[in-house]
Scaffold this motif. Structure first.
Motif, short mmCIF file in Angstrom:
data_model
loop_
_atom_site.label_atom_id
_atom_site.label_comp_id
_atom_site.label_asym_id
_atom_site.label_seq_id
_atom_site.Cartn_x
_atom_site.Cartn_y
_atom_site.Cartn_z
N ILE A 81 -46.33 -38.06 -51.41
CA ILE A 81 -46.57 -36.70 -50.93
C ILE A 81 -47.85 -36.81 -50.10
CG2 ILE A 81 -47.15 -34.34 -51.63
CD1 ILE A 81 -45.64 -35.25 -54.36
N LEU A 82 -47.72 -36.58 -48.81
CA LEU A 82 -48.85 -36.81 -47.91
C LEU A 82 -49.49 -35.48 -47.51
CD1 LEU A 82 -50.55 -38.66 -45.99
CD2 LEU A 82 -48.68 -38.45 -44.33
N VAL A 83 -50.80 -35.36 -47.76
CA VAL A 83 -51.56 -34.20 -47.30
C VAL A 83 -52.29 -34.63 -46.03
CG1 VAL A 83 -53.43 -32.59 -47.82
CG2 VAL A 83 -51.87 -33.32 -49.65
N THR A 84 -51.91 -34.05 -44.90
CA THR A 84 -52.52 -34.47 -43.64
C THR A 84 -52.41 -33.35 -42.61
OG1 THR A 84 -52.64 -36.31 -42.05
CG2 THR A 84 -50.43 -35.57 -42.67
N ALA A 141 -49.61 -36.55 -39.40
CA ALA A 141 -48.17 -36.55 -39.65
C ALA A 141 -47.47 -37.39 -38.58
CB ALA A 141 -47.63 -35.12 -39.64
N ARG A 142 -47.97 -37.26 -37.34
CA ARG A 142 -47.37 -37.99 -36.22
C ARG A 142 -47.66 -39.49 -36.33
NH1 ARG A 142 -48.63 -39.54 -31.49
NH2 ARG A 142 -50.81 -38.90 -31.61
N THR A 143 -48.90 -39.84 -36.68
CA THR A 143 -49.27 -41.27 -36.65
C THR A 143 -48.90 -42.02 -37.92
OG1 THR A 143 -51.52 -40.67 -37.29
CG2 THR A 143 -51.15 -41.08 -34.96
N VAL A 144 -49.03 -41.39 -39.09
CA VAL A 144 -48.77 -42.14 -40.32
C VAL A 144 -47.66 -41.55 -41.18
CG1 VAL A 144 -51.13 -43.06 -40.38
CG2 VAL A 144 -50.61 -41.00 -41.68
N GLY A 145 -47.04 -40.45 -40.71
CA GLY A 145 -46.09 -39.76 -41.56
C GLY A 145 -44.65 -40.25 -41.50
N HIS A 146 -44.38 -41.32 -40.70
CA HIS A 146 -42.99 -41.78 -40.57
C HIS A 146 -42.35 -42.11 -41.91
CE1 HIS A 146 -43.32 -41.80 -36.31
NE2 HIS A 146 -44.43 -42.53 -36.38
N GLY A 147 -41.19 -41.54 -42.13
CA GLY A 147 -40.46 -41.88 -43.35
C GLY A 147 -40.99 -41.20 -44.61
N VAL A 148 -42.05 -40.41 -44.48
CA VAL A 148 -42.57 -39.72 -45.67
C VAL A 148 -41.80 -38.41 -45.82
CG1 VAL A 148 -44.60 -38.69 -46.75
CG2 VAL A 148 -44.86 -40.75 -45.36
N LYS A 154 -55.94 -47.32 -42.16
CA LYS A 154 -56.10 -48.15 -43.37
C LYS A 154 -55.25 -47.56 -44.49
CE LYS A 154 -59.52 -50.54 -41.59
NZ LYS A 154 -59.02 -51.68 -40.87
N THR A 155 -55.25 -46.25 -44.57
CA THR A 155 -54.48 -45.60 -45.63
C THR A 155 -52.99 -45.79 -45.41
OG1 THR A 155 -56.29 -44.04 -45.85
CG2 THR A 155 -54.22 -43.41 -46.88
N LEU A 156 -52.59 -45.87 -44.13
CA LEU A 156 -51.18 -46.11 -43.82
C LEU A 156 -50.69 -47.38 -44.50
CD1 LEU A 156 -48.57 -45.56 -42.26
CD2 LEU A 156 -49.55 -46.76 -40.31
N SER A 157 -51.49 -48.44 -44.46
CA SER A 157 -51.01 -49.69 -45.08
C SER A 157 -50.89 -49.52 -46.60
CB SER A 157 -51.88 -50.88 -44.69
OG SER A 157 -53.18 -50.68 -45.14
N ASN A 158 -51.76 -48.70 -47.21
CA ASN A 158 -51.60 -48.44 -48.65
C ASN A 158 -50.32 -47.66 -48.93
OD1 ASN A 158 -55.03 -47.73 -48.37
ND2 ASN A 158 -54.23 -49.55 -49.38
N MET A 159 -49.98 -46.74 -48.01
CA MET A 159 -48.76 -45.96 -48.20
C MET A 159 -47.53 -46.86 -48.11
SD MET A 159 -49.86 -42.51 -46.18
CE MET A 159 -48.26 -42.36 -45.51
N GLN A 160 -47.61 -47.83 -47.20
CA GLN A 160 -46.48 -48.76 -47.07
C GLN A 160 -46.30 -49.59 -48.34
OE1 GLN A 160 -47.91 -50.38 -43.40
NE2 GLN A 160 -46.58 -49.09 -42.14
N GLU A 161 -47.42 -49.94 -48.96
CA GLU A 161 -47.35 -50.69 -50.22
C GLU A 161 -46.66 -49.86 -51.32
OE1 GLU A 161 -51.66 -52.74 -49.16
OE2 GLU A 161 -51.53 -51.33 -50.83
N VAL A 162 -46.99 -48.57 -51.31
CA VAL A 162 -46.38 -47.66 -52.31
C VAL A 162 -44.88 -47.52 -52.02
CG1 VAL A 162 -46.30 -45.26 -53.12
CG2 VAL A 162 -48.51 -46.38 -52.75
N VAL A 215 -54.12 -38.17 -49.84
CA VAL A 215 -54.89 -37.16 -49.11
C VAL A 215 -55.51 -37.85 -47.90
CG1 VAL A 215 -56.65 -35.36 -49.29
CG2 VAL A 215 -55.42 -36.10 -51.35
N ALA A 216 -54.95 -37.62 -46.72
CA ALA A 216 -55.36 -38.40 -45.55
C ALA A 216 -55.20 -37.63 -44.23
CB ALA A 216 -54.56 -39.70 -45.49
N PRO A 217 -56.09 -36.65 -43.99
CA PRO A 217 -56.08 -36.04 -42.65
C PRO A 217 -56.47 -37.09 -41.62
CG PRO A 217 -57.50 -34.82 -44.19
CD PRO A 217 -57.14 -36.11 -44.85
N SER A 218 -56.10 -36.90 -40.36
CA SER A 218 -56.37 -37.92 -39.35
C SER A 218 -57.89 -38.10 -39.18
CB SER A 218 -55.74 -37.54 -38.01
OG SER A 218 -56.26 -36.32 -37.57
N ASP A 219 -58.33 -39.33 -39.31
CA ASP A 219 -59.73 -39.69 -39.06
C ASP A 219 -59.77 -41.18 -38.77
OD1 ASP A 219 -59.44 -40.97 -41.53
OD2 ASP A 219 -60.70 -39.56 -42.62
N GLU A 220 -60.95 -41.75 -38.70
CA GLU A 220 -61.05 -43.16 -38.32
C GLU A 220 -60.48 -44.09 -39.40
OE1 GLU A 220 -65.40 -41.93 -39.39
OE2 GLU A 220 -63.58 -40.97 -38.67
#
Ligand code: M6R
Length: 365
Positions: free
Chosen positions: A300-303, A308-315, A284-292, A275-280
């Motif tokens: 499954i990304l809620v944003t 979606a544009r900044t951290v949603g690549h490949g999801v 940080k959450t992006l790196s956790n997603m990469q670990e997963v 659960v990660a809408p764009s914020d400051e």
């Protein structure tokens, strides 16, 4: 009456644009872009040294989101605990603090016991309830209503968004009284609240996509929910809701805790709802997603569109919610997690409104 819905829970999920508007009309003067608290306060926000909140279950997660708001916007130190722990811990309390109890039913035994303890410790006692003729309301110095109408589904949905709407308003009022936000910021935050009902309607429109995702989720044995900041309690709420009505094991974790243990569980069979809408904090959450992703976990990304544009690549699965002010984003983000739990339970064929082993109001300890 369920209206056109199969379950009360679905009806209550879909009522939220109206119930949030209703709560807002009690707490906010939309024309003046100000919060207007109608209740007579037996305390002054400016004089408080501490706010203590206790609640159970979903009401506790409302408090957990509100802790971020009171700390950030009102610069008020907050203690928060589940009522069943708080009451037996018997913490020392400085006189003159404010204790706030959140309960839809107003009858939860542990929350009531925590209230009585705080009253005995010389605290101002306030409660946030849906049922005004309840024991918790009766024993409170001031009662803040959430005004969402009767909630029938055992799994709480519209009560949570109403609790959050009221708590957000109280945090603004506290911030103004304490001088930690100015008039312009109050107006900005009130506008953010006023934009919520239509954003919630838009978020509800993701239902078809969520149904597809839920079909796959209904085959999972375990589901992990991750969030940071005020999205952490939303992640815990998502996990609670899924457990309650689909009986699938789920856990909500602070995203930063992933590598301190739960990542050991991640494999191809493990859906991870982020659960990660764009914020400051989204980077940080992006790196956790990469670990997963590196361990084959299915994200499954809620944003929102920006996220979606900044951290949603490949999801593969992105559930997009409208972009709103970060202040109200945790309220909006509860909508997809409610729908995920609901549709997964429908696929599992469980008794959605009356899940096994659960009662609407927990009046025993
Ligand atoms: O009536 P309350 O708000 O005090 O109830 C608290 C919890 O029992 C309640 O939120 C419970 O966790 C729900 N079943 C969650 O969906």
């Amino acid at each position: 009456d369920k209206g056109n819905h199969r379950h009360f829970m679905a009806k209550e999920i879909y009522e939220q644009p109206e119930t949030i508007s209703h709560t807002l009309s009690h707490y906010v003067d939309m024309g003046a872009e100000k919060v207007a608290i109608r209740e007579t306060l037996p305390f002054n926000f400016a004089d408080l040294t501490r706010l203590t909140m206790s609640a159970c279950g979903t009401a506790f997660y409302a408090g957990a989101v509100a802790k971020y708001w009171f700390e950030r916007y009102a610069r008020l130190p907050v203690d928060l605990d589940v009522a069943s722990e708080f009451r037996y811990r018997e913490p020392p309390m400085q006189k003159g603090g404010l204790s706030l109890f959140i309960s839809q039913s107003g009858e939860t035994a542990d929350t009531l016991a925590a209230l009585r303890y705080c009253a005995g410790q010389g605290q101002h006692v306030a409660s946030l309830v849906n049922t005004l003729e309840s024991t918790i309301a009766r024993e409170s110095g001031v009662v803040f209503p959430i005004l969402c109408g009767p909630e029938i589904g055992v799994a709480s949905t519209k009560a949570l968004t109403a609790q959050l709407t009221a708590l957000a308003s109280l945090a603004i009022a506290a911030g103004r009284a304490r001088g930690s936000i100015d008039e312009a910021t109050e107006a900005e935050l009130v506008r953010a609240l006023t934009a919520l009902p239509s954003a919630v309607s838009e978020a509800l429109a993701a239902e078809d996509q969520i149904r597809d995702i839920s079909k796959r989720l209904s085959k999972a044995k375990d589901v992990l929910y991750l969030g940071r900041g005020p999205m952490f309690p939303v992640a815990m709420e998502g996990a609670l809701k899924l457990k309650e009505i689909s009986y699938i094991h789920a856990e909500g974790y602070a995203a930063g805790e992933l590598k301190h243990g739960p990542i050991a569980l991640v494999d191809e069979a493990m859906p991870v709802i982020v659960v990660a809408p764009s914020d400051e904090l989204v980077d940080k959450t992006l790196s956790n997603m990469q670990e997963v992703a590196a361990r084959g976990g299915k994200i499954i990304l809620v944003t929102d569109a920006e996220g979606a544009r900044t951290v949603g690549h490949g999801v593969a699965d992105i559930i997009e919610i409208p972009h709103v002010h970060s202040f109200v984003a945790p309220i909006l983000a509860t909508i997809p997690v409610q729908l995920i739990a609901y549709h997964t339970a429908v696929f599992m064929g469980t008794d959605v409104d009356q899940p096994r082993n659960l009662a609407k109001s927990v009046t025993v300890e």
